[in-house]
Design a protein around this motif. Structure first.
Motif, mmCIF file in Angstrom:
data_model
loop_
_atom_site.group_PDB
_atom_site.id
_atom_site.type_symbol
_atom_site.label_atom_id
_atom_site.label_comp_id
_atom_site.label_asym_id
_atom_site.label_seq_id
_atom_site.Cartn_x
_atom_site.Cartn_y
_atom_site.Cartn_z
ATOM 1 N N ILE A 140 -13.337 -42.093 7.682
ATOM 2 C CA ILE A 140 -12.172 -42.587 6.925
ATOM 3 C C ILE A 140 -12.151 -41.976 5.529
ATOM 4 O O ILE A 140 -11.102 -41.502 5.063
ATOM 5 N N ALA A 141 -13.309 -41.955 4.863
ATOM 6 C CA ALA A 141 -13.387 -41.358 3.527
ATOM 7 C C ALA A 141 -13.041 -39.875 3.579
ATOM 8 O O ALA A 141 -12.328 -39.369 2.702
ATOM 9 N N GLY A 142 -13.510 -39.172 4.597
ATOM 10 C CA GLY A 142 -13.219 -37.750 4.738
ATOM 11 C C GLY A 142 -11.739 -37.488 4.938
ATOM 12 O O GLY A 142 -11.192 -36.523 4.400
ATOM 13 N N ILE A 143 -11.092 -38.341 5.699
ATOM 14 C CA ILE A 143 -9.651 -38.181 5.921
ATOM 15 C C ILE A 143 -8.892 -38.381 4.609
ATOM 16 O O ILE A 143 -8.032 -37.569 4.245
ATOM 17 N N ILE A 144 -9.239 -39.428 3.894
ATOM 18 C CA ILE A 144 -8.550 -39.726 2.629
ATOM 19 C C ILE A 144 -8.797 -38.630 1.593
ATOM 20 O O ILE A 144 -7.855 -38.093 0.999
ATOM 21 N N THR A 145 -10.076 -38.288 1.376
ATOM 22 C CA THR A 145 -10.375 -37.271 0.366
ATOM 23 C C THR A 145 -9.883 -35.889 0.802
ATOM 24 O O THR A 145 -9.458 -35.097 -0.038
ATOM 25 N N GLY A 146 -9.904 -35.623 2.104
ATOM 26 C CA GLY A 146 -9.387 -34.351 2.608
ATOM 27 C C GLY A 146 -7.895 -34.202 2.363
ATOM 28 O O GLY A 146 -7.421 -33.110 2.033
ATOM 29 N N ILE A 147 -7.159 -35.283 2.520
ATOM 30 C CA ILE A 147 -5.717 -35.245 2.241
ATOM 31 C C ILE A 147 -5.475 -34.993 0.751
ATOM 32 O O ILE A 147 -4.624 -34.178 0.374
ATOM 33 N N ILE A 148 -6.249 -35.661 -0.093
ATOM 34 C CA ILE A 148 -6.091 -35.483 -1.544
ATOM 35 C C ILE A 148 -6.415 -34.053 -1.949
ATOM 36 O O ILE A 148 -5.607 -33.373 -2.599
ATOM 37 N N THR A 149 -7.611 -33.578 -1.562
ATOM 38 C CA THR A 149 -8.006 -32.229 -1.976
ATOM 39 C C THR A 149 -7.171 -31.158 -1.279
ATOM 40 O O THR A 149 -6.889 -30.115 -1.867
ATOM 41 N N GLY A 150 -6.754 -31.409 -0.047
ATOM 42 C CA GLY A 150 -5.883 -30.460 0.653
ATOM 43 C C GLY A 150 -4.522 -30.347 -0.012
ATOM 44 O O GLY A 150 -3.967 -29.253 -0.128
ATOM 45 N N SER A 151 -3.983 -31.469 -0.444
ATOM 46 C CA SER A 151 -2.685 -31.459 -1.139
ATOM 47 C C SER A 151 -2.789 -30.705 -2.461
ATOM 48 O O SER A 151 -1.909 -29.902 -2.798
ATOM 49 N N LEU A 152 -3.859 -30.972 -3.199
ATOM 50 C CA LEU A 152 -4.069 -30.254 -4.463
ATOM 51 C C LEU A 152 -4.279 -28.760 -4.211
ATOM 52 O O LEU A 152 -3.738 -27.916 -4.938
ATOM 53 N N SER A 153 -5.047 -28.423 -3.176
ATOM 54 C CA SER A 153 -5.293 -27.017 -2.831
ATOM 55 C C SER A 153 -3.999 -26.312 -2.473
ATOM 56 O O SER A 153 -3.755 -25.172 -2.896
ATOM 57 N N ALA A 154 -3.166 -26.958 -1.675
ATOM 58 C CA ALA A 154 -1.888 -26.355 -1.274
ATOM 59 C C ALA A 154 -0.997 -26.118 -2.488
ATOM 60 O O ALA A 154 -0.335 -25.075 -2.588
ATOM 61 N N ALA A 155 -0.977 -27.069 -3.421
ATOM 62 C CA ALA A 155 -0.159 -26.917 -4.626
ATOM 63 C C ALA A 155 -0.661 -25.760 -5.486
ATOM 64 O O ALA A 155 0.133 -24.941 -5.969
ATOM 65 N N VAL A 156 -1.973 -25.676 -5.666
ATOM 66 C CA VAL A 156 -2.549 -24.589 -6.464
ATOM 67 C C VAL A 156 -2.316 -23.246 -5.759
ATOM 68 O O VAL A 156 -1.928 -22.263 -6.389
ATOM 69 N N HIS A 157 -2.549 -23.219 -4.455
ATOM 70 C CA HIS A 157 -2.364 -21.984 -3.692
ATOM 71 C C HIS A 157 -0.929 -21.461 -3.805
ATOM 72 O O HIS A 157 -0.725 -20.255 -4.003
ATOM 73 N N SER A 158 0.044 -22.343 -3.685
ATOM 74 C CA SER A 158 1.441 -21.893 -3.766
ATOM 75 C C SER A 158 1.750 -21.287 -5.135
ATOM 76 O O SER A 158 2.525 -20.334 -5.238
ATOM 77 N N ARG A 159 1.131 -21.817 -6.175
ATOM 78 C CA ARG A 159 1.356 -21.253 -7.511
ATOM 79 C C ARG A 159 0.631 -19.922 -7.690
ATOM 80 O O ARG A 159 1.144 -19.004 -8.334
ATOM 81 N N LEU A 160 -0.567 -19.811 -7.104
ATOM 82 C CA LEU A 160 -1.320 -18.560 -7.210
ATOM 83 C C LEU A 160 -0.628 -17.429 -6.462
ATOM 84 O O LEU A 160 -0.638 -16.285 -6.909
ATOM 85 N N VAL A 161 -0.039 -17.739 -5.330
ATOM 86 C CA VAL A 161 0.645 -16.729 -4.526
ATOM 87 C C VAL A 161 1.850 -16.173 -5.288
ATOM 88 O O VAL A 161 2.159 -14.989 -5.195
ATOM 89 N N LYS A 162 2.501 -17.000 -6.095
ATOM 90 C CA LYS A 162 3.640 -16.536 -6.893
ATOM 91 C C LYS A 162 3.223 -15.503 -7.921
ATOM 92 O O LYS A 162 4.010 -14.633 -8.302
#
Length: 164
Positions: A140-162
């Motif tokens: 359960i903790a992995g799912i919650i923290t994975g969603i948080i860090t995955g969302s942050l990673s996706a946001a950072v990645h989209s900005r880096l790709v630009k």
């Protein structure tokens, strides 16, 4: 990208992963399971899988584990982090290579498998297999923290790709 620029970029990601790992030591999370963290340092590894080669992402992950253990932890923390990091990276790499898993689910998979790797290491080190009862909480903790860090990673990645 030139080799020198690539090496410098990997160094920046390593430094970022170390800083995020330190920051998460300052965030008290206590759900009754020792050593539970957000996994912020894993953001760098997830992003690196999408921006660089898997080998480079693996190198940053392993170097970060050893440096974090030496700087902020101890021998046992290196063993636990290494067990979790190796399993997590292997599972994420398999999923990543299918080209069907997006960044947020990949981060969740990485977080859950990291917790599983650490639990396996703990079971062998303390020779008490009853600690597997922590598994539901860790999933359960992995799912919650994975969603948080995955969302942050996706946001950072989209900005880096630009900026590429």
């Amino acid at each position: 990208m030139k080799k020198s620029s690539r090496i410098a970029s990997l160094g920046v990601f390593l430094a970022l992963a170390l800083m995020l790992g330190y920051v998460e030591t300052l965030i008290p999370i206590n759900f009754g399971v020792p050593g539970m963290k957000l996994g912020l340092a894993n953001m760098a590894v997830v992003i690196l899988l999408y921006l660089f080669t898997p080998g480079e992402a693996f190198l940053v992950s392993i170097v970060r584990i050893f440096l974090s253990g030496l700087l902020f932890g101890n021998g046992l923390s290196i063993i636990y982090s290494l067990a979790g990091g190796l399993l997590s990276f292997a599972v994420m790499l398999i999923c990543f290579k299918t080209k069907k898993v997006k960044m947020i689910p990949l981060s969740v998979i990485g977080a859950v498998s990291h917790n599983a790797g650490q639990l396996i290491a703990a079971a062998f080190l303390v020779t008490n297999y009853n600690i597997v009862f922590y598994l539901p909480v860790l999933i359960i903790a992995g799912i919650i923290t994975g969603i948080i860090t995955g969302s942050l990673s996706a946001a950072v990645h989209s900005r880096l790709v630009k900026f590429k």
